[in-house]
Design a protein around this motif. Structure first.
Motif, PDB file in Angstrom:
ATOM      1  N   PHE A 231       0.812  -1.217   0.000  1.00  0.00           N
ATOM      2  CA  PHE A 231       0.000   0.000   0.000  1.00  0.00           C
ATOM      3  C   PHE A 231       0.842   1.262   0.000  1.00  0.00           C
ATOM      4  O   PHE A 231       0.309   2.347  -0.108  1.00  0.00           O
ATOM      5  N   ASN A 232       2.151   1.119   0.111  1.00  0.00           N
ATOM      6  CA  ASN A 232       2.991   2.311   0.037  1.00  0.00           C
ATOM      7  C   ASN A 232       3.334   2.665  -1.396  1.00  0.00           C
ATOM      8  O   ASN A 232       3.862   3.722  -1.681  1.00  0.00           O
ATOM      9  N   PRO A 234       1.331   3.055  -4.709  1.00  0.00           N
ATOM     10  CA  PRO A 234      -0.035   3.039  -5.237  1.00  0.00           C
ATOM     11  C   PRO A 234      -0.158   2.519  -6.665  1.00  0.00           C
ATOM     12  O   PRO A 234      -1.223   2.135  -7.087  1.00  0.00           O
ATOM     13  N   ASN A 235       0.930   2.511  -7.429  1.00  0.00           N
ATOM     14  CA  ASN A 235       0.811   2.080  -8.815  1.00  0.00           C
ATOM     15  C   ASN A 235       0.769   0.572  -8.960  1.00  0.00           C
ATOM     16  O   ASN A 235       0.638   0.045 -10.061  1.00  0.00           O
TER      17      ASN A 235
ATOM     18  N   VAL B  11      -1.367   2.060   7.838  1.00  0.00           N
ATOM     19  CA  VAL B  11      -1.674   0.699   7.394  1.00  0.00           C
ATOM     20  C   VAL B  11      -1.154  -0.283   8.447  1.00  0.00           C
ATOM     21  O   VAL B  11       0.005  -0.216   8.850  1.00  0.00           O
ATOM     22  N   LEU B  57      -8.987  -3.133   3.933  1.00  0.00           N
ATOM     23  CA  LEU B  57      -8.593  -2.696   2.589  1.00  0.00           C
ATOM     24  C   LEU B  57      -8.915  -3.743   1.534  1.00  0.00           C
ATOM     25  O   LEU B  57      -8.881  -3.470   0.349  1.00  0.00           O
ATOM     26  N   SER B 208      -7.312   1.978  -6.547  1.00  0.00           N
ATOM     27  CA  SER B 208      -5.912   1.741  -6.179  1.00  0.00           C
ATOM     28  C   SER B 208      -5.344   2.842  -5.294  1.00  0.00           C
ATOM     29  O   SER B 208      -4.325   2.639  -4.643  1.00  0.00           O
ATOM     30  N   GLU B 209      -5.986   4.010  -5.244  1.00  0.00           N
ATOM     31  CA  GLU B 209      -5.362   5.123  -4.500  1.00  0.00           C
ATOM     32  C   GLU B 209      -6.203   5.607  -3.332  1.00  0.00           C
ATOM     33  O   GLU B 209      -5.898   6.640  -2.744  1.00  0.00           O
ATOM     34  N   HIS B 211      -6.548   4.881  -0.314  1.00  0.00           N
ATOM     35  CA  HIS B 211      -6.011   5.001   1.042  1.00  0.00           C
ATOM     36  C   HIS B 211      -5.044   6.173   1.174  1.00  0.00           C
ATOM     37  O   HIS B 211      -4.527   6.422   2.254  1.00  0.00           O
ATOM     38  N   LEU B 212      -4.793   6.893   0.087  1.00  0.00           N
ATOM     39  CA  LEU B 212      -3.887   8.039   0.143  1.00  0.00           C
ATOM     40  C   LEU B 212      -4.711   9.329   0.230  1.00  0.00           C
ATOM     41  O   LEU B 212      -5.805   9.405  -0.312  1.00  0.00           O
TER      42      LEU B 212
END
Lengths: 241, 261
Positions: A231-232, A234-235, B11, B57, B208-209, B211-212
């Motif tokens: 999860f660090n 994102p791609n 996380v 998640l 895909s993003e 959680h940011l």
């Protein structure tokens, strides 16, 4: 000649180089890659999903079903006949039993969680690599788990007690060899897999298990890091180191 | 003294210690072991005062009462339809709850909903053994016509919908597509094919993003850049077509799709 120094210059308590990644198979609900030395394991988790044949269903909780498979040219020796055999069936069963104590399937009555472990390349310690990969994949699939299960093999080569034997050590000819795969749950300080092949005294076994537990704690950290790293970035590009 | 081991929105993974001491309370996705609170799921830690919980998640959809889901008819029984709701458990839609129309005894049920039809329906009951009852009576519940169905991670559905539907409304407005999001992770879209592709790309990006931080702004910028690019390209292709007058049957709006892949 006695075996006093490991052939790859490792210290007795040192494992081979470990690499782990989570989320490597997009079509699975959870997946992982675990590499220890030259042993490579992929695990894919599907489910909870409908369980067939129906007589296997359990109305009180979900069922965990593991499938361990070594690919035909994965080993160093001869080609392995593809498909299930006695050995893979046993390993599938012990993998299930190694993981069941940490996983809570009470929310999924009559359903199944399928775990497929594939080994494209092996150099001993494959059931331990499979268990490590499977537990990362199960966490990645969002299942409720007390802790991740870590596994490593310990053993005796000639007179030396060592951690994480490779094939060359397992096949050592000039002295007695014992191979003891263990799976360890650090949260509860429990051992959920303990098998043995070879000859070893009680004292040596206890010493080996203690060394194995320490190695498992390190593996546990690597497993947790693999899940966080997913999860660090994102791609979703996990192939870069 | 109690000590918190993690930060909010971090996380966390199963087996990770979240807090030590009796001042904190274990919530969803956590358990207490003596004086420690430990995570038992992969997700994002959420600290609400003294309560610690985990927002998952990943994971399959588990049916929940009052959820609006999209299901596919896979069996027709004496008394209704059985729907695949993208979960380990199937949903049962009984005649009584299926339609407001009168259905005669022994009528052919396929004339209402046939095998393979997608329906938007609501879960009215879930038993301990996960038997799921569905209903078609309510606003917005209907049989779906032509369009596309895509499957997303069900735990990302709240992010795709946004606060009071803000995110999905933005996608609808900017792509001019009809979008229906089921809580089970199935999404139905209908619009111009090229617009549908853009909407799907935006949804995948959210998935895909999510959680940011700063998600809404990023998705808005992403959609606006594609939509404006597309209108520019369309203008130029139209100009080219009028100048050269070649290949008149080539559709200009299919071009940007292939290029942006």
């Amino acid at each position: 000649m006695t075996y006093e120094k490991r052939h790859d210059q490792r210290r007795p308590e040192e494992t081979r180089v470990i690499e782990a990644k989570a989320g490597v198979i997009p079509n699975a609900d959870g997946s992982a890659y675990f590499k220890i030395g030259n042993t490579v394991a992929y695990a894919a988790v599907y489910g909870p999903r409908d369980l067939h044949p129906k007589f296997m269903q359990d109305p009180s909780k979900g069922v965990l079903r593991c499938n361990y498979n070594m690919m035909p040219f994965s080993g160093m020796g001869d080609r392995v006949r593809p498909g299930a055999n006695r050995r893979s069936k046993e390993i599938s069963m012990v993998t299930e039993k190694a993981i069941l104590p940490v996983i809570d399937l009470s929310d999924y009555p009559n359903a199944v969680v399928d775990v497929f472990i594939e080994l494209p390349q092996t150099d001993a310690g494959s059931r331990c690599a499979g268990i490590c990969a499977a537990s990362i994949a199960l966490a990645d699939a969002g299942l409720s788990m007390k802790d991740l299960v870590s596994a490593v093999s310990v053993g005796k080569v000639d007179k030396m007690i060592v951690v994480d034997l490779d094939y060359e050590e397992e096949a050592y000819d000039d002295g007695p060899v014992a191979d003891v795969p263990i799976a360890y749950i650090s949260a509860t300080d429990e051992i959920s897999l303990l098998q043995m092949d070879g000859e070893i005294t009680k004292e040596e076994l206890m010493k080996g298990i203690e060394m194995g537990k320490k190695a498992c704690l390190k593996i546990n950290e690597i497993q947790k890091k693999a899940l966080k790293d997913r999860f660090n970035n994102p791609n979703g590009d996990h192939n870069e180191q | 003294m109690s000590k918190l081991e993690i930060k909010d929105k971090q996380v966390v993974v199963p087996g990770e210690m979240l807090a030590e001491g009796m001042d904190y309370l274990p919530g969803f996705g956590t358990y207490r072991d003596k004086d420690k609170i430990i995570a038992n799921r992969l997700g994002i830690a959420d600290i609400q005062g003294r309560a610690l919980k985990i927002i998952p998640l990943s994971g399959r959809y588990i049916p929940k009462n009052n959820d609006v889901v999209i299901g596919k008819v896979f069996d027709i029984t004496f008394s209704g339809w059985r729907l695949d709701i993208n979960s380990a458990y199937s949903g049962m839609l009984i005649l009584k709850d299926a339609t407001t129309e009168y259905i005669a005894r022994g009528a052919d049920l396929t004339q209402y909903y046939s095998l393979g039809d997608y329906l938007v329906c609501k879960i009215t009951n879930v038993t301990s053994q996960k038997l799921v009852d569905l209903s078609m009576k309510g606003p917005g519940l209907k049989k779906l016509g032509k369009g596309r169905i895509i499957s997303v991670n069900p735990h990302k559905v709240p992010r795709i919908i946004g606060k009071q539907g803000s995110m999905v409304n933005m996608i609808k407005n900017l792509t001019k597509c009809w979008v229906i999001v089921g809580q089970n992770g199935l999404i139905w879209l209908q619009g111009k094919p090229s617009e549908e592709v853009i909407a799907i790309k935006a949804i995948r990006k959210i998935e895909s993003e999510s959680h940011l931080p700063g998600l809404t702004e990023r998705i808005k910028a992403f959609l606006e850049s594609i939509v404006s690019d597309k209108s520019k390209k369309q203008d130029t292709t139209k100009q080219d077509a009028t100048k050269q007058d070649t290949k008149p049957d080539k559709r200009p709006d299919t071009k940007p799709e292939g290029e942006s892949q």
